[in-house]
Design a protein around this motif. Structure first.
Motif, mmCIF file in Angstrom:
data_model
loop_
_atom_site.group_PDB
_atom_site.id
_atom_site.type_symbol
_atom_site.label_atom_id
_atom_site.label_comp_id
_atom_site.label_asym_id
_atom_site.label_seq_id
_atom_site.Cartn_x
_atom_site.Cartn_y
_atom_site.Cartn_z
ATOM 1 N N GLY A 71 -41.737 3.585 -2.894
ATOM 2 C CA GLY A 71 -42.597 2.557 -3.467
ATOM 3 C C GLY A 71 -42.463 2.408 -4.968
ATOM 4 O O GLY A 71 -43.113 1.540 -5.560
ATOM 5 N N GLU A 72 -41.599 3.211 -5.603
ATOM 6 C CA GLU A 72 -41.452 3.156 -7.057
ATOM 7 C C GLU A 72 -40.422 2.115 -7.503
ATOM 8 O O GLU A 72 -40.423 1.716 -8.670
ATOM 9 N N PHE A 73 -39.542 1.695 -6.575
ATOM 10 C CA PHE A 73 -38.446 0.803 -6.966
ATOM 11 C C PHE A 73 -38.314 -0.352 -5.978
ATOM 12 O O PHE A 73 -38.676 -0.241 -4.806
ATOM 13 N N ASP A 74 -37.776 -1.472 -6.505
ATOM 14 C CA ASP A 74 -37.490 -2.643 -5.678
ATOM 15 C C ASP A 74 -36.003 -2.767 -5.371
ATOM 16 O O ASP A 74 -35.621 -3.386 -4.380
ATOM 17 N N LEU A 75 -35.184 -2.209 -6.242
ATOM 18 C CA LEU A 75 -33.734 -2.347 -6.135
ATOM 19 C C LEU A 75 -33.079 -1.037 -6.548
ATOM 20 O O LEU A 75 -33.426 -0.474 -7.590
ATOM 21 N N VAL A 76 -32.156 -0.557 -5.733
ATOM 22 C CA VAL A 76 -31.389 0.649 -6.063
ATOM 23 C C VAL A 76 -29.912 0.269 -6.080
ATOM 24 O O VAL A 76 -29.396 -0.317 -5.125
ATOM 25 N N VAL A 77 -29.246 0.583 -7.177
ATOM 26 C CA VAL A 77 -27.858 0.158 -7.397
ATOM 27 C C VAL A 77 -26.934 1.360 -7.393
ATOM 28 O O VAL A 77 -27.194 2.360 -8.082
ATOM 29 N N GLY A 78 -25.859 1.282 -6.619
ATOM 30 C CA GLY A 78 -24.796 2.266 -6.708
ATOM 31 C C GLY A 78 -23.970 1.985 -7.945
ATOM 32 O O GLY A 78 -23.343 0.924 -8.051
ATOM 33 N N SER A 79 -23.986 2.897 -8.908
ATOM 34 C CA SER A 79 -23.380 2.643 -10.215
ATOM 35 C C SER A 79 -22.155 3.510 -10.451
ATOM 36 O O SER A 79 -22.167 4.725 -10.220
ATOM 37 N N ARG A 80 -21.115 2.866 -10.984
ATOM 38 C CA ARG A 80 -19.888 3.582 -11.357
ATOM 39 C C ARG A 80 -19.930 4.040 -12.798
ATOM 40 O O ARG A 80 -19.092 4.847 -13.214
ATOM 41 N N TYR A 81 -20.898 3.522 -13.590
ATOM 42 C CA TYR A 81 -20.856 3.699 -15.031
ATOM 43 C C TYR A 81 -22.038 4.478 -15.588
ATOM 44 O O TYR A 81 -22.401 4.309 -16.740
ATOM 45 N N ILE A 82 -22.649 5.333 -14.772
ATOM 46 C CA ILE A 82 -23.619 6.292 -15.277
ATOM 47 C C ILE A 82 -23.081 7.686 -14.996
ATOM 48 O O ILE A 82 -22.096 7.848 -14.271
ATOM 49 N N GLU A 83 -23.709 8.675 -15.580
ATOM 50 C CA GLU A 83 -23.241 10.055 -15.417
ATOM 51 C C GLU A 83 -23.170 10.424 -13.943
ATOM 52 O O GLU A 83 -24.129 10.235 -13.194
ATOM 53 N N GLY A 84 -22.026 10.930 -13.522
ATOM 54 C CA GLY A 84 -21.823 11.291 -12.125
ATOM 55 C C GLY A 84 -21.060 10.232 -11.351
ATOM 56 O O GLY A 84 -20.553 10.497 -10.267
ATOM 57 N N GLY A 85 -20.982 9.010 -11.902
ATOM 58 C CA GLY A 85 -20.245 7.933 -11.256
ATOM 59 C C GLY A 85 -18.828 7.838 -11.783
ATOM 60 O O GLY A 85 -18.498 8.384 -12.843
ATOM 61 N N SER A 86 -17.971 7.118 -11.061
ATOM 62 C CA SER A 86 -16.577 7.019 -11.491
ATOM 63 C C SER A 86 -15.928 5.764 -10.908
ATOM 64 O O SER A 86 -16.221 5.369 -9.776
ATOM 65 N N ALA A 87 -15.043 5.152 -11.702
ATOM 66 C CA ALA A 87 -14.215 4.041 -11.227
ATOM 67 C C ALA A 87 -12.757 4.346 -11.533
ATOM 68 O O ALA A 87 -11.972 3.461 -11.869
ATOM 69 N N ASP A 88 -12.375 5.614 -11.417
ATOM 70 C CA ASP A 88 -11.027 6.038 -11.778
ATOM 71 C C ASP A 88 -9.948 5.429 -10.885
ATOM 72 O O ASP A 88 -8.767 5.433 -11.240
ATOM 73 N N SER A 89 -10.352 4.913 -9.709
ATOM 74 C CA SER A 89 -9.360 4.331 -8.807
ATOM 75 C C SER A 89 -8.884 2.960 -9.288
ATOM 76 O O SER A 89 -7.898 2.432 -8.791
ATOM 77 N N PHE A 90 -9.594 2.367 -10.264
ATOM 78 C CA PHE A 90 -9.167 1.075 -10.819
ATOM 79 C C PHE A 90 -7.872 1.240 -11.591
ATOM 80 O O PHE A 90 -7.678 2.228 -12.304
ATOM 81 N N ASN A 91 -6.979 0.230 -11.483
ATOM 82 C CA ASN A 91 -5.849 0.215 -12.391
ATOM 83 C C ASN A 91 -6.326 -0.251 -13.763
ATOM 84 O O ASN A 91 -7.464 -0.688 -13.925
ATOM 85 N N ARG A 92 -5.459 -0.161 -14.767
ATOM 86 C CA ARG A 92 -5.879 -0.460 -16.135
ATOM 87 C C ARG A 92 -6.379 -1.896 -16.288
ATOM 88 O O ARG A 92 -7.382 -2.148 -16.947
ATOM 89 N N GLN A 93 -5.698 -2.854 -15.627
ATOM 90 C CA GLN A 93 -6.085 -4.259 -15.749
ATOM 91 C C GLN A 93 -7.468 -4.501 -15.147
ATOM 92 O O GLN A 93 -8.322 -5.139 -15.759
ATOM 93 N N ARG A 94 -7.695 -3.971 -13.940
ATOM 94 C CA ARG A 94 -8.977 -4.200 -13.285
ATOM 95 C C ARG A 94 -10.103 -3.460 -13.993
ATOM 96 O O ARG A 94 -11.212 -3.959 -14.098
ATOM 97 N N LEU A 144 -37.748 -6.857 -11.500
ATOM 98 C CA LEU A 144 -37.428 -5.876 -10.463
ATOM 99 C C LEU A 144 -37.442 -4.467 -11.050
ATOM 100 O O LEU A 144 -36.908 -4.238 -12.139
ATOM 101 N N ARG A 145 -38.036 -3.550 -10.327
ATOM 102 C CA ARG A 145 -37.990 -2.136 -10.735
ATOM 103 C C ARG A 145 -36.688 -1.552 -10.181
ATOM 104 O O ARG A 145 -36.532 -1.430 -8.976
ATOM 105 N N VAL A 146 -35.789 -1.203 -11.101
ATOM 106 C CA VAL A 146 -34.424 -0.851 -10.706
ATOM 107 C C VAL A 146 -34.140 0.618 -10.959
ATOM 108 O O VAL A 146 -34.527 1.178 -11.986
ATOM 109 N N LYS A 147 -33.431 1.226 -10.022
ATOM 110 C CA LYS A 147 -32.944 2.595 -10.165
ATOM 111 C C LYS A 147 -31.450 2.605 -9.858
ATOM 112 O O LYS A 147 -30.995 1.995 -8.881
ATOM 113 N N GLU A 148 -30.670 3.279 -10.690
ATOM 114 C CA GLU A 148 -29.237 3.413 -10.447
ATOM 115 C C GLU A 148 -28.902 4.827 -9.996
ATOM 116 O O GLU A 148 -29.432 5.803 -10.539
ATOM 117 N N VAL A 149 -28.033 4.920 -9.000
ATOM 118 C CA VAL A 149 -27.552 6.221 -8.528
ATOM 119 C C VAL A 149 -26.033 6.241 -8.669
ATOM 120 O O VAL A 149 -25.368 5.225 -8.429
#
Length: 377
Positions: free
Chosen positions: A128-151, A211-216
Motif C-alpha cells: 500500500g506504500e507504492f502505486d508503481l514499481v520499476v525494474g531499474s538498470r541504473y540504480i545500485e545493484g542494477g546493470s545494463a552491461d549487455s548493451f552494446n556501446r551504441q545502444r 504516482l508513488r514510485v519505487k525502483e528495484v
C-alpha cells in the motif's frame, strides 16, 4: 443435504482462484521465447495466483499460435491477437485494460528482463506504500552491461532528456519492466499514447508526479532468440512523445511525428532543388517540381514506416497510397499558399504569413492522409 453438497475451498482448482497479479507480455515474432517465458513465470509465481496476457501484433512467425497452444493447456494464459494495430505501447495498454488482477506487470518476451523480481515488486505494491514499481538498470545493484556501446549511449541520452525536459524523477524512465496498480493505470489510460515504445515514460510523465514510485534493481540480460524490435525510427518516436508531453497532450504524438517528417521533407526538397539547379542545370520551375515530388515521396515513405507504422501499407497498397498522398499534398500546397496570401494581405509580415500557410498545409495533409491514405479498413 445442503451441507453435504457445499464445495469446500480445497475443491477449487488453482486456475479458478482470482489472480493477484496479471503479467502483460507484448509480442511480435517471439515464438521461440514465449514458452520459455511462460515456464519461468510459472516457476516464479509458485503459490501465487497469476495470469499472463500475451498481446501479439499478428506476428508473421505465428507467435499467437504458440500462445494459443499454451492457453489450451492452462487457463491462466490468455492471448490477444491484434490485427491492423501495431506498437508496444498500444499492446501494453490493451493488455493491462483486459487484465483482471488488482496489479499488472509489463515484461518483454525477449527474456532480457528478470522475472524473479516480480514477487518482490508485487509485495511492494500490496504493502500500500507504492502505486508503481520499476525494474531499474541504473540504480545500485542494477546493470545494463549487455548493451552494446551504441545502444547504451542512446539509452543514457534518452534517459537524460526525459529527466531534464519532462522533469521525470526516476532513474530509469526508459525501462520496459514495471508493475502498476491497475486502478491507478485506468485513471491515466485515456491520456496515454497508443504509439511508440516507451509506455513507462508516458505513464510517469502523464501522472505529473502523483504516482508513488519505487525502483528495484535488475540486470538486463541478453536476448536468446529473435531480433530486437528497436530500429532507427525509435529516436523520432521518442522525440515525438517528449514533445506531446510538453504540450500536455494537446497535440497528438501522431501529428507531431507527421509534422517532424514534414520538416525532414523540407530539407529533402531544398537539397533536391539545389542539386537540380547546380549539378544538372535544370530550369527553376522544373527543379522546383522535382524537389516537390522527391520531398512528397520521402514524406510518404517515412510516414508509412514511422507515423502510421500500426497501419503500414504493403504490396500494391503502397503504390495506391503514394498516388493518394501526392493528391492530398498537392491540395495541401494550394491551401498553404492561399492561407499565406490571405494573412499577408491583412498583416504584411512574411514570417507570420509563411508560418500560417505551413500550419494550414500540415494540418490539411495530416487530416486527409488519415482519412484517405492510411485509413483503417
Amino acid at each position: 443435504m445442503n451441507e453435504a453438497i457445499r464445495p469446500g475451498p480445497e475443491t477449487l482448482p488453482q486456475s479458478a482462484v482470482a489472480p493477484r497479479i496479471s503479467v502483460v507480455v507484448p509480442t511480435f515474432n517471439e515464438r521461440d521465447n514465449v514458452t520459455t517465458l511462460y515456464r519461468r513465470l510459472e516457476a516464479t509465481f509458485a503459490g501465487i495466483p497469476f495470469e499472463v496476457i500475451f498481446v501479439d501484433d499478428n506476428s508473421p512467425d505465428g507467435t499467437w499460435e504458440v500462445v494459443r497452444g499454451l492457453a489450451r493447456a492452462d487457463t491462466r494464459v490468455r492471448c490477444i491477437r491484434r490485427i491492423g494495430r501495431r506498437g508496444l505501447s498500444g499492446a501494453c495498454i490493451e493488455g493491462i485494460l483486459a487484465s483482471s488482477a488488482p496489479c499488472a506487470a509489463v515484461i518483454d518476451a525477449d527474456l532480457q528482463h528478470d522475472e524473479t523480481q516480480l514477487p518482490k515488486m508485487l509485495a511492494l505494491l500490496q504493502s500500500g506504500e507504492f502505486d508503481l514499481v520499476v525494474g531499474s538498470r541504473y540504480i545500485e545493484g542494477g546493470s545494463a552491461d549487455s548493451f552494446n556501446r551504441q545502444r547504451a549511449g542512446a539509452s543514457q541520452l534518452a534517459t537524460e532528456v526525459a529527466k531534464r525536459v519532462l522533469r521525470v524523477k526516476i532513474a530509469d524512465p526508459m525501462s520496459g519492466f514495471f508493475m502498476i496498480r491497475r486502478d491507478r493505470f485506468e485513471q491515466l489510460a485515456p491520456q496515454l499514447s497508443t504509439q511508440g515504445f516507451k509506455i513507462l515514460l508516458d505513464i510517469v510523465a502523464t501522472a505529473h508526479g502523483e504516482l508513488r514510485v519505487k525502483e528495484v534493481p535488475f540486470t538486463f540480460g541478453t536476448r536468446l532468440h529473435g531480433e530486437s524490435k528497436l530500429d532507427s525510427m525509435v529516436a523520432l518516436d521518442f522525440l515525438g512523445l517528449v514533445l506531446a508531453k510538453l504540450t500536455n497532450d494537446v497535440v497528438s504524438l501522431r501529428f507531431l511525428l507527421f509534422a517532424m517528417v514534414g520538416s525532414i521533407g523540407l530539407v529533402v526538397h531544398l537539397a533536391t532543388l539545389k542539386i537540380a539547379l547546380d549539378v544538372f542545370n535544370v530550369p527553376f520551375p522544373h527543379a522546383q517540381a522535382a524537389g516537390a515530388v522527391v520531398a512528397m515521396t520521402s514524406n510518404f515513405v517515412l510516414n508509412n514506416f514511422l507515423t502510421y507504422r500500426d497501419q503500414r501499407l504493403k504490396g500494391f497498397a503502397i503504390l495506391r497510397g503514394l498516388l493518394l498522398f501526392y493528391l492530398v499534398c498537392s491540395v495541401g500546397l494550394v491551401a498553404n499558399v492561399g492561407v499565406a496570401f490571405s494573412v499577408y494581405d491583412q498583416e504584411p509580415i512574411w514570417w507570420l504569413a509563411g508560418a500560417a500557410g505551413a500550419l494550414m498545409g500540415v494540418v490539411w495533409n495530416y487530416a486527409m492522409s488519415g482519412l484517405f491514405v492510411w485509413r483503417k479498413r
